[in-house]
Design an enzyme around this catalytic site. Structure first.
Site, PDB file in Angstrom:
ATOM      1  CG  HIS A   1      -6.137  20.559  -1.877  1.00 37.29           C
ATOM      2  ND1 HIS A   1      -6.651  19.639  -2.740  1.00 37.29           N
ATOM      3  CD2 HIS A   1      -5.193  19.881  -1.171  1.00 37.29           C
ATOM      4  CE1 HIS A   1      -6.052  18.471  -2.560  1.00 37.29           C
ATOM      5  NE2 HIS A   1      -5.159  18.602  -1.605  1.00 37.29           N
TER       6      HIS A   1
ATOM      7  CE1 TYR B   1      -6.259  14.750  -3.455  1.00 29.61           C
ATOM      8  CE2 TYR B   1      -7.973  13.622  -2.246  1.00 29.61           C
ATOM      9  CZ  TYR B   1      -6.825  14.373  -2.266  1.00 29.61           C
ATOM     10  OH  TYR B   1      -6.249  14.735  -1.080  1.00 29.61           O
TER      11      TYR B   1
HETATM   12  N1  LIG Z   1      -4.743  17.905   1.949  1.00 28.92           N
HETATM   13  C1  LIG Z   1      -3.699  17.448   1.282  1.00 28.92           C
HETATM   14  O1  LIG Z   1      -2.882  18.210   0.730  1.00 28.92           O
HETATM   15  C2  LIG Z   1      -3.490  15.964   1.200  1.00 28.92           C
HETATM   16  C3  LIG Z   1      -2.244  15.462   0.800  1.00 28.92           C
HETATM   17  C4  LIG Z   1      -2.089  14.074   0.763  1.00 28.92           C
HETATM   18  C5  LIG Z   1      -3.139  13.239   1.114  1.00 28.92           C
HETATM   19  N2  LIG Z   1      -4.352  13.762   1.482  1.00 28.92           N
HETATM   20  C6  LIG Z   1      -5.504  12.880   1.842  1.00 28.92           C
HETATM   21  O2  LIG Z   1      -5.076  11.985   2.860  1.00 28.92           O
HETATM   22  C7  LIG Z   1      -5.305  10.640   2.434  1.00 28.92           C
HETATM   23  C8  LIG Z   1      -4.276   9.723   3.046  1.00 28.92           C
HETATM   24  O3  LIG Z   1      -2.953  10.058   2.659  1.00 28.92           O
HETATM   25  P1  LIG Z   1      -2.144   9.214   1.568  1.00 28.92           P
HETATM   26  O4  LIG Z   1      -3.103   8.500   0.709  1.00 28.92           O
HETATM   27  O5  LIG Z   1      -1.194  10.137   0.919  1.00 28.92           O
HETATM   28  O6  LIG Z   1      -1.252   8.217   2.454  1.00 28.92           O
HETATM   29  P2  LIG Z   1      -1.530   7.104   3.599  1.00 28.92           P
HETATM   30  O7  LIG Z   1      -2.975   6.942   3.862  1.00 28.92           O
HETATM   31  O8  LIG Z   1      -0.600   7.420   4.716  1.00 28.92           O
HETATM   32  O9  LIG Z   1      -0.933   5.784   2.913  1.00 28.92           O
HETATM   33  C9  LIG Z   1      -1.549   5.139   1.875  1.00 28.92           C
HETATM   34  C10 LIG Z   1      -0.665   3.934   1.538  1.00 28.92           C
HETATM   35  O10 LIG Z   1      -0.636   3.052   2.657  1.00 28.92           O
HETATM   36  C11 LIG Z   1      -0.999   1.728   2.251  1.00 28.92           C
HETATM   37  N3  LIG Z   1      -1.835   1.136   3.307  1.00 28.92           N
HETATM   38  C12 LIG Z   1      -3.119   1.446   3.625  1.00 28.92           C
HETATM   39  N4  LIG Z   1      -3.551   0.704   4.662  1.00 28.92           N
HETATM   40  C13 LIG Z   1      -2.524  -0.101   5.007  1.00 28.92           C
HETATM   41  C14 LIG Z   1      -2.356  -1.090   6.004  1.00 28.92           C
HETATM   42  N5  LIG Z   1      -3.329  -1.389   6.853  1.00 28.92           N
HETATM   43  N6  LIG Z   1      -1.160  -1.741   6.056  1.00 28.92           N
HETATM   44  C15 LIG Z   1      -0.161  -1.427   5.208  1.00 28.92           C
HETATM   45  N7  LIG Z   1      -0.248  -0.494   4.242  1.00 28.92           N
HETATM   46  C16 LIG Z   1      -1.429   0.167   4.147  1.00 28.92           C
HETATM   47  C17 LIG Z   1      -1.751   1.895   0.946  1.00 28.92           C
HETATM   48  O11 LIG Z   1      -1.481   0.805   0.087  1.00 28.92           O
HETATM   49  P3  LIG Z   1      -2.684  -0.129  -0.477  1.00 28.92           P
HETATM   50  O12 LIG Z   1      -3.560   0.773  -1.306  1.00 28.92           O
HETATM   51  O13 LIG Z   1      -1.939  -1.148  -1.255  1.00 28.92           O
HETATM   52  O14 LIG Z   1      -3.390  -0.670   0.734  1.00 28.92           O
HETATM   53  C18 LIG Z   1      -1.138   3.164   0.342  1.00 28.92           C
HETATM   54  O15 LIG Z   1       0.002   2.862  -0.434  1.00 28.92           O
HETATM   55  C19 LIG Z   1      -5.256  10.750   0.899  1.00 28.92           C
HETATM   56  O16 LIG Z   1      -5.768   9.612   0.270  1.00 28.92           O
HETATM   57  C20 LIG Z   1      -6.027  12.018   0.697  1.00 28.92           C
HETATM   58  O17 LIG Z   1      -7.426  11.766   0.815  1.00 28.92           O
HETATM   59  C21 LIG Z   1      -4.528  15.112   1.541  1.00 28.92           C
END
Ligand SMILES: NC(=O)c1ccc[n+]([C@@H]2O[C@H](COP(=O)([O-])OP(=O)(O)OC[C@H]3O[C@@H](n4cnc5c(N)ncnc54)[C@H](OP(=O)(O)O)[C@@H]3O)[C@@H](O)[C@H]2O)c1
Length: 272
Positions: free
Chosen positions: A105, A47
């Site tokens: 990861h 990241y």
């Molecule tokens: N281990 C892995 O391979 C892996 C893969 C993917 C992700 N991850 C981890 O998991 C975390 C979460 O997954 P993600 O970031 O992919 O997706 P997510 O948390 O499902 O979605 C993030 C999106 O949702 C929006 N959002 C957040 N809160 C909201 C709300 N209350 N209402 C409406 N929209 C909202 C955000 O926009 P705004 O910023 O505009 O609020 C952003 O565009 C990552 O940040 C990372 O730390 C791990």
């Protein structure tokens, strides 16, 4: 804050996801999240924000022992020597002597899993990680990893949200005392306008996003929603003051469909 118990760990059920958060705004969001009551932050070497996550942790002034910090070793660094080097580099960027959770990861079929899991376990016994686990592991990989592990694996961090059925990998993990951390718990924002989720939320004065997070918590998961907006930090935290009924849980379970996956792990790095 609610905790999820997994083998020898107790993990805060809500954490801040930080993928794509960078620079000063990343540090500020981490600081603000901790001030609001978050006690769990998820980062990864890939990241490129571990330095800023560390800055946010220090700026918030919350005692180190109260914050659960996860980082992950990227798939290019899963050979034993590389694994140790990558772990130490992450700790140096975070300016921490240990993380609370260190994850593989993404599996890399070009490197024997026994070697990777051996290296992961050594990071725990060497005191670089309080707990260890994996991410994006399928049922066969979980079984194989558990067979090699000399220290308990406490989580499998996988994509999980209302549009995805993860019951098989969840059952395999449960059998070994491994908890699930649900990434993409908001389906990267796709839940926002969903009729069923928004409809259920109305009765509680909650948004579709809060219903999605609450659903996963009631299924026993740890959730790590990401937002770049300070006002949404509070919204995503306000999920512990209501409970979904059995009928509502079943209505949400029924939203899963075969094309629900957003992150394609079969095409992940190293897979032929
Ligand atoms: N281990 C892995 O391979 C892996 C893969 C993917 C992700 N991850 C981890 O998991 C975390 C979460 O997954 P993600 O970031 O992919 O997706 P997510 O948390 O499902 O979605 C993030 C999106 O949702 C929006 N959002 C957040 N809160 C909201 C709300 N209350 N209402 C409406 N929209 C909202 C955000 O926009 P705004 O910023 O505009 O609020 C952003 O565009 C990552 O940040 C990372 O730390 C791990």
């Amino acid at each position: 804050m609610q905790f999820v118990e997994a083998n020898d760990a107790a993990i805060p059920a809500l954490g801040l996801g930080t993928w794509e958060l960078r620079g000063r705004s990343c540090a500020r969001l981490v600081e603000q999240a901790l001030r609001l009551g978050y006690r769990h932050v998820d980062t990864a070497e890939i990241y490129e924000n571990e330095r800023e996550v560390g800055e946010g942790l220090r700026a918030a002034g919350v005692p180190r022992a109260e914050v659960f910090v996860t980082t992950k070793v990227w798939t290019d660094h899963l050979a034993p020597y590389e694994f140790e080097r990558a772990t130490k580099a992450s700790l140096a960027r975070l300016r921490l002597s240990e993380v609370d959770l260190l994850l593989v990861h993404w599996p890399n079929p070009r490197i024997p899993l026994a070697e990777t899991i051996g290296a992961l376990c050594r990071m725990k016994s060497a005191g670089f990680a309080r707990h260890i686990g994996v991410s994006n592991f399928t049922v066969p990989l979980i079984e194989e990893a558990v067979g090699y592990a000399t220290e308990p694996l406490v989580v499998n961090q996988i994509e999980w949200h209302p549009f995805l059925d993860q019951s098989k990998v969840r059952a395999a993990c449960r059998a070994h005392g491994i908890a699930i951390i649900a990434y993409c718990p908001l389906a990267r924002g796709r839940i926002v306008d969903h009729d069923v989720l928004a409809g259920i939320g109305k009765a509680y004065g909650k948004s579709a996003a809060q219903v999605s997070l609450r659903y996963l918590i009631q299924e026993g998961a740890i959730v790590i929603p990401r937002t770049a907006k300070v006002e949404r930090l509070s919204e995503n935290l306000a999920i512990f003051d209501f409970a979904l009924s059995d009928d509502e849980m079943n209505a949400i379970r029924a939203l899963a469909h075969p094309r629900g996956r957003l992150v394609d792990w079969s095409g992940g790095p190293g897979w032929d």
